[in-house]
Design a protein around this motif. Sequence first.
Motif, short mmCIF file in Angstrom:
data_model
loop_
_atom_site.label_atom_id
_atom_site.label_comp_id
_atom_site.label_asym_id
_atom_site.label_seq_id
_atom_site.Cartn_x
_atom_site.Cartn_y
_atom_site.Cartn_z
N ALA A 99 26.69 11.27 -27.11
CA ALA A 99 25.72 10.17 -27.08
C ALA A 99 25.27 9.71 -28.47
CB ALA A 99 24.49 10.60 -26.27
N GLY A 102 22.15 7.55 -28.76
CA GLY A 102 21.76 6.98 -27.47
C GLY A 102 21.98 5.48 -27.42
N ASN A 120 23.36 3.99 -24.07
CA ASN A 120 22.28 3.93 -23.09
C ASN A 120 21.42 2.70 -23.35
OD1 ASN A 120 20.01 6.47 -21.74
ND2 ASN A 120 20.05 4.28 -21.39
N ASN A 138 22.60 11.46 -21.38
CA ASN A 138 23.05 11.50 -22.76
C ASN A 138 23.30 12.95 -23.17
OD1 ASN A 138 22.59 8.57 -23.84
ND2 ASN A 138 20.72 9.07 -22.71
N ILE A 174 16.97 10.88 -29.08
CA ILE A 174 17.29 10.28 -27.78
C ILE A 174 16.12 10.43 -26.81
CG2 ILE A 174 18.77 10.54 -25.75
CD1 ILE A 174 21.05 11.23 -27.70
N PHE A 218 14.75 8.13 -23.29
CA PHE A 218 15.93 8.38 -22.46
C PHE A 218 15.95 9.85 -22.04
CE2 PHE A 218 17.85 5.20 -25.67
CZ PHE A 218 17.24 4.14 -25.03
N GLY A 240 18.48 13.40 -21.64
CA GLY A 240 19.71 13.96 -22.18
C GLY A 240 19.62 15.47 -22.26
#
Length: 695
Positions: free
Chosen positions: A552, A555, A558, A572, A585, A590, A592
Amino acid sequence: MVRPLHRGPSGPRMSGSSNDFFDSQMKDKTDKEDLDRRASSDNNSFAFKFPIRVLFPDNSPSKHGNTENGFTSDPFMAGTPRSRHKLALLLLKLSLVLIVILALTGSFWWTLSISTTSRGHIYHGYRRLQQQLVSDLWHIGELSLGSSRLRDLEFCPQENENNVPCFNVSENLALGLADGNEYDRHCENGMRQNCLVLPPVNYKIPLRWPTGRDVIWVGNVKITAQEVLSSGSLTKRMMMLEEEQISFRSASLMFDGVEDYSHQIAEMIGLRNESSFIQAGVRTILDIGCGYGSFGAHLFSSQILTMCIANYEASGSQVQLTLERGLPAMIGSFILKQLPYPSLSFDMLHCARCGIDWDQQDGILLIEVDRVLKPGGYFVWTSPITNAETFRRNKVNQKRWNLVRDFAENLCWEMLSQQDETVVWKKTSKRNCYSSRKPGSGPSICSKGHDVESPYYRPLQACISGTQSRRWIPIEERKTWPSRANPNKSELAIYGLHPEELTEDAETWKMAVRNYWSLLSPLIFSDHPKRPGDEDPSPPYNMLRNVLDMNAHFGGFNSALLEAGKSAWVMNVVPTNGPNYLPLILDRGFVGVLHDWCEPFPTYPRTYDMVHAAGLLSLESDHQRRCTILDLFTEIDRLLRPEGWVIFHDKAALIESARALTTGLKWEARVVEIESNSGEKLLICQKPFFKKQAN
């Protein structure tokens, strides 16, 4: 040895008498012998002083030339053109020798005088060459394994259709593991199998989002009718079995429906309703023992992202059903090890009858909650133990409640409210709270050596983490969503980044997403013009829902999907052998996780619609690996739904090598050139839908 006689000078010679003539001849003879001796002596001396002359042989017929009068001439006397020519050749030879000697000497001293910086450049250049060699050998090794590795892989046995490697409870029990350890993750013995996992006999392509959030096919998951109907967590009660489908009704008329429950939590925090969570700084929630994900499904409309974690379950899995609904989930356990998330990761942790005994193990499980919770974040616990009405009848529950309440206070948590079976605590926003506690009360602060920001399944720690982190920023002081997804200059400095780096990354992925969708839309909608569920919207609104990004980085993929309005969420993944930007991230709002791709991912088969891997093959080829590219590909196949998509974005040579292995996996694959970068290519693959025949 008798010297040869030499002829005297020709022509008449005038003299006074015969004696004079005789005396003259004797004198000439004596002078001639002296001259010969000097010449011989001079020549031997030269040969001794310059032995390198043997490298340049003289092509003249004799050692010394003869003059017209028969006397031997001195080679160094420039009396004739021939002797001058020889002298010039000899000087030329000497010059060449001197030039070679000077060149070698200068090169030697230049090598010794190279600066430290230059040596560093040479070393790094050597390292790059070495890494490239390792990469090339990897490609050659994979392709040279022969037809035994490139032939079509066999299908796994039927018992593997819901198998999760590293989570084999029966095997763990046989090994003598107990006290909950049998449910934990054990990857030490290598759990990979190079075979293809078939879907269940009655498997069907999932319904499109958002229909698939509330209705799933019962044949796609492993669950019994009794498990559907049995009571459990609040969200499990929202299920209804309707022929071939399981229906989730989040707007139940029951008093403890998810909507009313979410509204109650918001009021206990001091908010008007759950739609105000964003304004209070809550964007990401870790839902422990999530039931079947209805809490997160309800909050999704309020732009709240909820990650479900629960123990591995062979049947009736909370994680499997939640993922089937198109919601974030993964297998995770609080039993013995820290979760693979950085410290200070989530805005809220939620446990509604999650089955965890928080009063056990001297409060170490609550310490792990504190570790992953951001400053100012909330811990919501719903349990019969917290109901004051039950204390009068159950003194044991009262004692357990008192232990949890007192330990939470020693963690510097503030209890905001207690209603019915639900309690809400708020983690302190002030670091000095820990130093103001009474001596000996509560766990100590972790030392720098024990305060690891991003642990990877490390044993649980009995000390408070994250207090020394530069990321200690209370949630009420952070930007609210969606502004949080774009950190400013001072925020990026925490991660050692400049705004230009994130801007360039964002632009790259915006263009990539546009290209991906332009490639995938015709393929998907030409192959499948109509799919089950509601009427298909115009492409590419809901082509994909569950997306796994295997590398990722920041990120950016995303972020680009969200900005493009795609109805997808992204898991992620930050590989353990690459740069760790997982804290960034998670701080961007997000979800992950940290993961080693030489180990199986902690989830069930057929859980992702798309797997994206940009630069992953390069990353893996640059490191000494415990696995092969075939191991990686079979794991991707396990994670991918039938008719799901895989996108590799990497160096051209690696893409070509990967393309050769896709035939063995039975994937449909095509290589796509990238106009803006001739050194890289795309490999787009689709997993076919193999239907297993019922016995």
